[in-house]
Motif scaffolding. Structure first.
Motif, PDB file in Angstrom:
ATOM      1  N   THR A 199      24.586  22.574  61.241  1.00 57.26           N
ATOM      2  CA  THR A 199      23.888  22.713  62.520  1.00 57.26           C
ATOM      3  C   THR A 199      23.789  21.347  63.185  1.00 57.26           C
ATOM      4  O   THR A 199      23.214  20.421  62.621  1.00 57.26           O
ATOM      5  N   CYS A 200      24.375  21.213  64.357  1.00 57.74           N
ATOM      6  CA  CYS A 200      24.422  19.919  65.024  1.00 57.74           C
ATOM      7  C   CYS A 200      23.287  19.736  66.037  1.00 57.74           C
ATOM      8  O   CYS A 200      22.920  18.601  66.358  1.00 57.74           O
ATOM      9  N   ILE A 201      22.745  20.824  66.545  1.00 57.73           N
ATOM     10  CA  ILE A 201      21.756  20.710  67.609  1.00 57.73           C
ATOM     11  C   ILE A 201      20.473  20.050  67.123  1.00 57.73           C
ATOM     12  O   ILE A 201      19.756  19.397  67.877  1.00 57.73           O
ATOM     13  N   ASN A 202      20.184  20.176  65.817  1.00 57.60           N
ATOM     14  CA  ASN A 202      18.967  19.572  65.257  1.00 57.60           C
ATOM     15  C   ASN A 202      19.265  18.305  64.457  1.00 57.60           C
ATOM     16  O   ASN A 202      18.343  17.730  63.866  1.00 57.60           O
ATOM     17  N   SER A 203      20.523  17.883  64.422  1.00 57.51           N
ATOM     18  CA  SER A 203      20.925  16.661  63.704  1.00 57.51           C
ATOM     19  C   SER A 203      20.393  16.663  62.262  1.00 57.51           C
ATOM     20  O   SER A 203      19.640  15.799  61.842  1.00 57.51           O
ATOM     21  N   GLU A 204      20.805  17.661  61.502  1.00 56.50           N
ATOM     22  CA  GLU A 204      20.310  17.796  60.128  1.00 56.50           C
ATOM     23  C   GLU A 204      20.931  16.787  59.177  1.00 56.50           C
ATOM     24  O   GLU A 204      20.484  16.621  58.050  1.00 56.50           O
ATOM     25  N   GLY A 205      21.971  16.061  59.607  1.00 55.28           N
ATOM     26  CA  GLY A 205      22.587  15.065  58.745  1.00 55.28           C
ATOM     27  C   GLY A 205      23.812  15.608  58.045  1.00 55.28           C
ATOM     28  O   GLY A 205      24.128  16.805  58.103  1.00 55.28           O
ATOM     29  N   PRO A 206      24.555  14.747  57.336  1.00 55.43           N
ATOM     30  CA  PRO A 206      25.792  15.177  56.675  1.00 55.43           C
ATOM     31  C   PRO A 206      25.532  16.240  55.610  1.00 55.43           C
ATOM     32  O   PRO A 206      24.463  16.310  55.007  1.00 55.43           O
ATOM     33  N   ARG A 207      26.555  17.027  55.375  1.00 54.87           N
ATOM     34  CA  ARG A 207      26.494  18.065  54.348  1.00 54.87           C
ATOM     35  C   ARG A 207      27.794  18.033  53.558  1.00 54.87           C
ATOM     36  O   ARG A 207      28.879  17.898  54.127  1.00 54.87           O
ATOM     37  N   SER A 208      27.663  18.155  52.225  1.00 60.83           N
ATOM     38  CA  SER A 208      28.843  18.119  51.344  1.00 60.83           C
ATOM     39  C   SER A 208      29.241  19.531  50.930  1.00 60.83           C
ATOM     40  O   SER A 208      28.385  20.381  50.631  1.00 60.83           O
ATOM     41  N   VAL A 209      30.524  19.751  50.888  1.00 59.83           N
ATOM     42  CA  VAL A 209      31.094  21.020  50.430  1.00 59.83           C
ATOM     43  C   VAL A 209      32.028  20.708  49.261  1.00 59.83           C
ATOM     44  O   VAL A 209      32.920  19.850  49.393  1.00 59.83           O
ATOM     45  N   PHE A 210      31.811  21.389  48.148  1.00 60.07           N
ATOM     46  CA  PHE A 210      32.633  21.151  46.960  1.00 60.07           C
ATOM     47  C   PHE A 210      33.285  22.457  46.529  1.00 60.07           C
ATOM     48  O   PHE A 210      32.633  23.505  46.445  1.00 60.07           O
ATOM     49  N   VAL A 211      34.572  22.381  46.261  1.00 63.57           N
ATOM     50  CA  VAL A 211      35.332  23.513  45.734  1.00 63.57           C
ATOM     51  C   VAL A 211      36.063  23.027  44.492  1.00 63.57           C
ATOM     52  O   VAL A 211      36.833  22.054  44.560  1.00 63.57           O
ATOM     53  N   GLY A 212      35.823  23.649  43.368  1.00 61.51           N
ATOM     54  CA  GLY A 212      36.483  23.261  42.117  1.00 61.51           C
ATOM     55  C   GLY A 212      36.656  24.454  41.206  1.00 61.51           C
ATOM     56  O   GLY A 212      35.725  25.260  41.056  1.00 61.51           O
TER      57      GLY A 212
END
Length: 244
Positions: A199-212
């Motif tokens: 969500t960019c409108i509230n500037s929630e900060g970076p988010r990590s996505v992991f696939v393994g």
């Protein structure tokens, strides 16, 4: 004229003979008693020696039996280990446990990549990579080339962030696929996929996505990362594979 009464008298020799006889009998009795005591002592010593010999023989017998049983147990264990080592399941387990054989770790294929900033950040394309370490990277197909058939752990880590050019929205979707290609079937094959977003409108900060995940791959397979949505959200990413 007075008369004297005279009783029967024993001769002196007779009295002396009786005394000698009595002394001889007493001495014989003492000798007999001493002999009996000596016999009892010898009997006690013989019993003690016999008991010690019996205990020694018993101890020796127990020791021999224990040593024989221990030797048979060791032989049985060695035979079981040899049979187990020849079993295919044992060999497979041995290959899947690198911690038991750290000297073989250096010969196991392992490659790690870092993403390259793309000029074209549109969706529906493969991520381009730089090799951090390892070999067998196909730059043209932007894919890791599997060197030999086996079970591989493939992983992708993506950090999402809102860019300045992103339109204000409640939620920006991100979609990624792991794909495999081989000359044998000449068509991309889906290995796994993942959905996420930010969500960019509230500037929630970076988010990590992991696939393994573990995959059974063939020699010559080309594994690549395909972005279906949210390519412009990627701040950085990494991609790798190693033989499990």
């Amino acid at each position: 004229m007075g008369q004297k009464l005279m009783g029967p008298t024993l001769p002196a020799e007779a009295a002396s003979g009786d005394a000698v006889a009595d002394m001889g009998q007493d001495e014989s009795v003492l000798i007999l008693i001493k002999h009996c005591r000596d016999m009892k002592q010898q009997e006690s010593c013989l019993r003690l020696v016999t008991l010690l010999l019996l205990l020694s023989c018993t101890t020796l017998f127990v020791f021999i039996i224990s040593a024989d049983l221990r030797q048979r147990g060791d032989s049985g264990s060695s035979g079981q280990r040899s049979a187990a080592e020849q079993h295919p399941a044992y060999s497979k387990q041995k290959q899947l446990c690198p911690a038991d054989h750290p000297q073989n770790t250096s010969h196991r294929p392992h490659i790690h990549l870092r993403s390259v900033d793309a000029e074209n950040r549109s969706n529906a394309q493969y991520i381009k990579w730089n090799v951090e370490f390892g070999e067998r990277y196909d730059e043209e197909r932007r894919a890791i080339v599997i060197p030999k058939t086996g079970v591989y752990f493939i992983y992708v880590t993506v950090t999402l962030t809102c860019q300045e050019e992103d339109p204000a929205a409640d939620f920006n979707r991100f979609y990624v696929e792991l794909r495999s290609w081989n000359k044998g079937y000449d068509m991309p094959r889906l290995l796994t996929k993942a959905w996420n977003g930010i969500t960019c409108i509230n500037s929630e900060g970076p988010r990590s996505v992991f696939v393994g995940q573990l995959f059974d791959l063939l020699a010559g397979d080309h594994v690549s990362v395909w972005i279906g949505a949210g390519y412009n959200l990627i701040m950085k990413s990494s991609f790798g594979a190693y033989l499990a």
